[in-house]
Scaffold this active site. Structure first.
Site, PDB file in Angstrom:
ATOM      1  N   HIS A 233       0.848  -1.205   0.000  1.00  0.00           N
ATOM      2  CA  HIS A 233       0.000   0.000   0.000  1.00  0.00           C
ATOM      3  C   HIS A 233       0.885   1.257   0.000  1.00  0.00           C
ATOM      4  CE1 HIS A 233      -3.036   2.969   1.142  1.00  0.00           C
ATOM      5  NE2 HIS A 233      -2.288   3.295   2.189  1.00  0.00           N
TER       6      HIS A 233
ATOM      7  N   ASP B 236       6.788  21.247 -26.665  1.00  0.00           N
ATOM      8  CA  ASP B 236       6.724  19.904 -26.071  1.00  0.00           C
ATOM      9  C   ASP B 236       7.773  19.837 -24.979  1.00  0.00           C
ATOM     10  OD1 ASP B 236       6.501  17.070 -25.604  1.00  0.00           O
ATOM     11  OD2 ASP B 236       5.703  16.864 -27.615  1.00  0.00           O
TER      12      ASP B 236
ATOM     13  N   TRP C  56       7.312   0.100   3.863  1.00  0.00           N
ATOM     14  CA  TRP C  56       7.868   0.728   2.650  1.00  0.00           C
ATOM     15  C   TRP C  56       9.294   1.210   2.881  1.00  0.00           C
ATOM     16  CZ3 TRP C  56       9.147   5.874   1.009  1.00  0.00           C
ATOM     17  CH2 TRP C  56       9.077   6.828   2.015  1.00  0.00           C
TER      18      TRP C  56
ATOM     19  N   SER D 113      12.720   5.723 -13.645  1.00  0.00           N
ATOM     20  CA  SER D 113      11.620   6.451 -14.284  1.00  0.00           C
ATOM     21  C   SER D 113      11.502   7.864 -13.721  1.00  0.00           C
ATOM     22  CB  SER D 113      10.319   5.673 -14.076  1.00  0.00           C
ATOM     23  OG  SER D 113       9.226   6.477 -14.389  1.00  0.00           O
ATOM     24  N   SER D 114      11.568   7.984 -12.387  1.00  0.00           N
ATOM     25  CA  SER D 114      11.445   9.308 -11.772  1.00  0.00           C
ATOM     26  C   SER D 114      12.607  10.207 -12.164  1.00  0.00           C
ATOM     27  CB  SER D 114      11.432   9.190 -10.248  1.00  0.00           C
ATOM     28  OG  SER D 114      10.330   8.473  -9.846  1.00  0.00           O
TER      29      SER D 114
ATOM     30  N   HIS E 177      12.928  11.912   3.455  1.00  0.00           N
ATOM     31  CA  HIS E 177      12.280  13.170   3.828  1.00  0.00           C
ATOM     32  C   HIS E 177      12.086  14.096   2.633  1.00  0.00           C
ATOM     33  CE1 HIS E 177      10.188  15.556   6.619  1.00  0.00           C
ATOM     34  NE2 HIS E 177      10.681  16.586   5.976  1.00  0.00           N
TER      35      HIS E 177
ATOM     36  N   GLU F  30      11.641  13.156  -0.202  1.00  0.00           N
ATOM     37  CA  GLU F  30      10.589  12.485  -0.974  1.00  0.00           C
ATOM     38  C   GLU F  30       9.203  13.027  -0.585  1.00  0.00           C
ATOM     39  OE1 GLU F  30      10.427  10.423  -3.436  1.00  0.00           O
ATOM     40  OE2 GLU F  30       8.341   9.773  -3.284  1.00  0.00           O
TER      41      GLU F  30
ATOM     42  N   TYR G  81       8.572  15.998   0.321  1.00  0.00           N
ATOM     43  CA  TYR G  81       8.434  17.303  -0.328  1.00  0.00           C
ATOM     44  C   TYR G  81       8.278  17.167  -1.832  1.00  0.00           C
ATOM     45  CZ  TYR G  81       9.154  19.059   4.225  1.00  0.00           C
ATOM     46  OH  TYR G  81       8.972  19.310   5.556  1.00  0.00           O
TER      47      TYR G  81
ATOM     48  N   SER H 143      -1.426  27.350  -5.558  1.00  0.00           N
ATOM     49  CA  SER H 143      -1.098  28.742  -5.906  1.00  0.00           C
ATOM     50  C   SER H 143      -1.673  29.147  -7.263  1.00  0.00           C
ATOM     51  CB  SER H 143       0.421  28.931  -5.933  1.00  0.00           C
ATOM     52  OG  SER H 143       0.974  28.573  -4.710  1.00  0.00           O
TER      53      SER H 143
ATOM     54  N   HIS I 260      14.906  13.275  12.025  1.00  0.00           N
ATOM     55  CA  HIS I 260      13.737  13.371  12.908  1.00  0.00           C
ATOM     56  C   HIS I 260      12.849  12.132  12.778  1.00  0.00           C
ATOM     57  CE1 HIS I 260      11.431  15.790   9.594  1.00  0.00           C
ATOM     58  NE2 HIS I 260      11.157  14.524   9.500  1.00  0.00           N
ATOM     59  N   HIS I 261      13.122  11.311  11.762  1.00  0.00           N
ATOM     60  CA  HIS I 261      12.383  10.041  11.629  1.00  0.00           C
ATOM     61  C   HIS I 261      12.977   8.965  12.542  1.00  0.00           C
ATOM     62  CE1 HIS I 261       9.987  11.254   8.108  1.00  0.00           C
ATOM     63  NE2 HIS I 261      11.035  11.995   7.810  1.00  0.00           N
TER      64      HIS I 261
ATOM     65  N   THR J  78       6.698  27.386   5.405  1.00  0.00           N
ATOM     66  CA  THR J  78       5.357  26.812   5.189  1.00  0.00           C
ATOM     67  C   THR J  78       4.300  27.812   5.668  1.00  0.00           C
ATOM     68  OG1 THR J  78       6.341  24.674   5.634  1.00  0.00           O
ATOM     69  CG2 THR J  78       3.952  24.729   5.506  1.00  0.00           C
TER      70      THR J  78
ATOM     71  N   LYS K 228       3.691  30.448   3.178  1.00  0.00           N
ATOM     72  CA  LYS K 228       2.804  30.007   2.094  1.00  0.00           C
ATOM     73  C   LYS K 228       1.341  30.062   2.519  1.00  0.00           C
ATOM     74  CE  LYS K 228       5.684  27.175  -0.734  1.00  0.00           C
ATOM     75  NZ  LYS K 228       5.172  27.803  -1.949  1.00  0.00           N
TER      76      LYS K 228
ATOM     77  N   ARG L  22       1.545   1.199  15.159  1.00  0.00           N
ATOM     78  CA  ARG L  22       1.205   1.056  13.742  1.00  0.00           C
ATOM     79  C   ARG L  22       1.672  -0.314  13.255  1.00  0.00           C
ATOM     80  NH1 ARG L  22       5.688   4.933  10.745  1.00  0.00           N
ATOM     81  NH2 ARG L  22       4.583   4.188   8.905  1.00  0.00           N
TER      82      ARG L  22
END
Lengths: 536, 60
Positions: A79, A108, A144, A171-172, A255, A257, A259, A270, A304-305, A330, A333, A452
């Site tokens: 998932h 293009d 994951w 790919s990314s 991390h 990722e 963002y 925006s 921080h993770h 943030t 924004k 979890r």
């Protein structure tokens, strides 16, 4: 300059548009590739969502026997991987493909064949990933994050997982290279960097994040592979390696990722808020600098993770304060979006509804992020459902809501037809209500200590789990409305006559006819047109 | 990168300028692609090399 464009477009429509399956398999047109990305992302969203439904059904009450614990753990893992790499990221790449050339006045993407390749890698990657469910032993079930030594214990599915991750990463990276090269080289004359729409800006910064961190993930999983098959001990403590080092490398990727998934959302919001406030975006330049600041800070907050792995106090303090610092750009924004709406002539069409919901719900995710940033408090929250609630507020009511808002915003431009506004509003209200029923109780569960990634739980957690599961089923079902609204719009929606579907919209894409022609901006737009579109 | 059908409708001198611009743009595209690809490879091999260095020079 609009006339020559219309002329070449009409010519191109007849002469250069491929037909049949070749149009899609050999696609090099940015719009076709964008459409394929969006459709693929929608399919993966429902596959990942089906896994979520099974998870929520299993957790409906304690002692659930729907799936065995091993399968439950595999579903949790798949998932996460499917939603991140298969649904959210490809959706953003699809939107980038569709919109960036239109918004910067380019004919293009700069590297169209590479664009085709980066899309067609994905079906193979995800087939491989999903096929792990059917190999002997077990599908990957370590989450994951793929932490060793747990992930190294899986049999045949392990190399398949690693290969799938490599393919998704390639790919990314190819997609990001294409975005950077396109924005740096194919902007129409007069489209200076500070005239670019915010969606283009956020994607440019996202693409730089991608090329910096996806290779790090690839490096980390390559080292896992060599540990498993070639006797190295990068992360194997028995051989002198360090499993915690994998966590450092993973989160150095992980991390940013987050963002990567949320910055383009900031870009979309925006675009939408000024349109439906009928006002220019408040503080355009501040928004650009805030986005760049968030991207920079995302590189120095990874630990921080992992506050609970035994970091030195000095490191804990550094990562706590650097994480809290993210609240500043943030906040800039959120303030600017609110200031854009202030005294605006507001209307609440579906894209605006999703944008406003994004503002509130993403802020909830941001605040719970601040709570998690506090080292002493994190010792209680770590590994609980509070974390699950936090990142789902950021990624579902944040990133996914922004994607849905973007689809409702640009769909009339893509299809030349207007969608069923009532059904789209139903989709919004059901989503906005049930996403909260689904995820808000998970804060309470986490604070009460529910861990979890468990297939069963103590009876005191029953009530809120039931509420959460009911919210989950209702949210899942309501998402079926999105493909239906899109399908109905494309098939039989009322034709849109004006170039500008929304009267408050600005930007080059709204100067093109609807639907946007197969070949657009073959003659670059005039400076006057660009200046008009850039009225930030 | 203007497609051929756009250029067909133009005067010869315009076509020439456009072709020049086009080839210049192609060069810039190639250069940017190369630089960005090198950054990607640097991060990939850099992190593996860093880990190998760390493995052979353990902390006291």
């Amino acid at each position: 300059m609009a006339e020559p464009h219309a002329e070449t477009t009409a010519h191109a429509e007849h002469e250069h548009m491929p037909h049949g399956w070749r149009r899609w398999v050999f696609a090099t047109n940015h719009k076709d590739i964008g459409t394929m990305y969006l459709v693929a992302s929608c399919v993966m969203f429902f596959i990942g969502g089906a896994a979520a439904m099974v998870i929520r059904a299993q957790l409906f009450q304690p002692g659930g026997k729907l799936v065995d614990p091993g399968v439950f753990n595999s579903l949790i893992t798949l998932h996460g991987l499917i939603m991140i790499f298969g649904a959210i990221m490809p959706a953003w790449v699809g939107l980038a493909n569709w919109m960036i050339p239109l918004q910067i006045g380019a004919p293009d993407m700069a590297l169209p064949r590479l664009n085709n390749l980066s899309f067609w890698i994905l079906p193979f990657a995800f087939s491989l990933l999903i096929a792990t469910l059917f190999v002997p032993g077990s599908a990957p079930a370590g989450g994951w994050t793929m932490y060793p030594p747990l992930v190294l214990q899986f049999g045949d599915s392990f190399p398949m997982l690693i290969f799938a991750i490599h393919l998704m990463g390639i790919s990314s990276i190819l997609g990001a290279i294409n975005v950077i090269v396109t924005i740096m080289n194919l902007r129409a004359p007069g489209m200076t960097l500070l005239r670019m729409p915010l969606f283009v800006w956020t994607w440019l910064i996202t693409a730089f994040l991608l090329i910096a961190v996806m290779p790090v993930l690839a490096g980390a999983v390559t080292m896992l592979l060599t540990d498993h098959f070639f006797g190295t001990s990068f992360f194997n403590a028995a051989g002198g390696g360090d499993p915690v080092m994998f966590q450092h490398i993973f989160w150095f990727f992980g991390h940013p990722e987050v963002y990567i998934m949320i910055l383009p959302a900031f870009g979309v919001i925006s675009e939408i808020i000024p349109t439906f406030s009928r006002k220019p975006l408040f503080g355009y330049e501040a928004m650009v600098y805030a986005t760049a600041s968030i991207a920079f800070l995302s590189f120095i907050v990874w630990a921080h993770h992992m506050f609970t792995v035994g970091l030195p106090v000095s490191a804990q303090l550094f990562f706590m304060f650097s994480t809290m610092l993210i609240a500043v750009p943030t906040g800039v924004k959120v303030f600017n979006w609110a200031a854009t709406m202030w005294k605006g002539s507001l209307t609440f069409e579906p894209p605006m509804l999703f944008a406003v919901a994004f503002l509130f719900l993403f802020s909830i995710g941001g605040f719970s992020g601040l709570m998690l940033a506090l080292v002493p408090a994190d010792y209680q929250y770590h590994g609980t459902y509070f974390v699950v609630a936090h990142f789902h507020y950021v990624l579902v009511s944040g990133a996914a809501f922004a994607i849905m808002g973007a689809v409702y915003y640009w769909l009339p431009k893509w299809s030349g037809r207007m969608y069923d506004m009532t059904l789209a509003k139903w989709h919004f209200w059901l989503s906005a209500i049930f996403v909260n029923v689904l995820f808000f109780p998970q804060h309470f569960l986490g604070l009460a200590g529910m861990p979890r990634r468990i297939p069963d739980y103590a009876v005191q957690f029953t009530d809120w789990n039931m509420v959460s599961s009911i919210g989950g089923f209702a949210f899942g079902l309501s998402q079926l409305l999105l493909p239906y609204v899109v399908w109905k719009c494309v098939r039989s929606g009322k034709r849109v006559e004006a170039n500008k579907t929304w009267d408050g919209a600005h930007g080059l894409e709204w100067e093109l006819p609807s639907p946007a022609p197969f070949h657009s901006w073959t003659v670059p737009p005039s400076e006057a047109l660009i200046a008009r579109g850039a009225e930030h | 990168m203007a497609p051929v059908h756009t250029m067909r409708a133009m005067a010869p001198e315009q076509q020439e300028t456009m072709q020049q611009e086009d080839s210049e743009r192609r060069k810039r595209v190639r250069r940017t692609t190369l630089v960005v690809t090198l950054v990607v490879l640097f991060f990939y091999f850099g992190f593996i090399a860093m880990m190998m260095y760390r493995a052979t020079h353990p902390h006291p």
